[in-house]
Scaffold this active site. Sequence first.
Site, short mmCIF file in Angstrom:
data_model
loop_
_atom_site.label_atom_id
_atom_site.label_comp_id
_atom_site.label_asym_id
_atom_site.label_seq_id
_atom_site.Cartn_x
_atom_site.Cartn_y
_atom_site.Cartn_z
N LEU A 22 0.87 -1.17 0.00
CA LEU A 22 0.00 0.00 0.00
C LEU A 22 0.90 1.22 0.00
O LEU A 22 1.61 1.48 0.98
CB LEU A 22 -0.90 0.01 1.24
CG LEU A 22 -1.68 -1.28 1.53
CD1 LEU A 22 -2.51 -1.11 2.81
CD2 LEU A 22 -2.57 -1.66 0.36
N GLU A 23 0.90 1.98 -1.10
CA GLU A 23 1.86 3.08 -1.23
C GLU A 23 1.17 4.43 -1.35
O GLU A 23 0.29 4.63 -2.19
CB GLU A 23 2.77 2.85 -2.44
CG GLU A 23 3.83 3.94 -2.61
CD GLU A 23 4.93 3.57 -3.58
OE1 GLU A 23 5.81 4.43 -3.85
OE2 GLU A 23 4.95 2.42 -4.07
N CYS A 24 1.62 5.37 -0.53
CA CYS A 24 1.19 6.77 -0.59
C CYS A 24 -0.32 6.93 -0.55
O CYS A 24 -0.92 7.56 -1.44
CB CYS A 24 1.77 7.45 -1.84
SG CYS A 24 3.54 7.67 -1.78
#
Length: 199
Positions: free
Chosen positions: A62-64
């Site tokens: 899960l990015e940004c």
Amino acid sequence: MLECPWTHENTTVAVLGHVGLTPQAISVIGGFRAQGRTATRARSILDEALRLQDAGAFAIVLECIPANVAAAITDALEIPTIGIGAGGDTSGQVLVFHDLLGMLSHPHHEEFVPKFCKKYASVGIQINDGLAQFKKEVEGGVFPGKDYSPYLMSEEEEAKFDDVISEHAEKTRSKLDASDSKLGTADESDQLSLYGNNK
């Protein structure tokens, strides 16, 4: 539901899913920007994560994305989540080690370190200093020196090798002398007719 393109007959490849900011698709999502900051987009990312789980991913990055969105996705999934710029409620955390160790110390790079990245060291400064010192010592003839030239021949073998080199040098001189005698000692300008005459 997503198909599972990474499975074929009895062969399975472990796949790590990735939602939110996906750097490989920045031209589609409009650059390096946080994702899931509206309720609609956040729900879309949640649904995408669920589809990846159903398709067989063993975990999801899960990015940004906002921390509350990442927490909701983590609660909804049965597989682990790995957060990067997604708050502290994911199953695990990851950072790019070049960033967290401060490996790139140029001021230009500092402008592009992600806001979510904590720098735990500044090894880039030591790297630059080390490379500069290496260059200086090589150019000054200090390195490697005797201390870092540890592989030696015995005196007997060194003498034999010197004889081999001397023999080779003598043969080379003999060949050069033979070539010189064939060419003669006349000046090249005397041998060539540069203007088409034979005088």
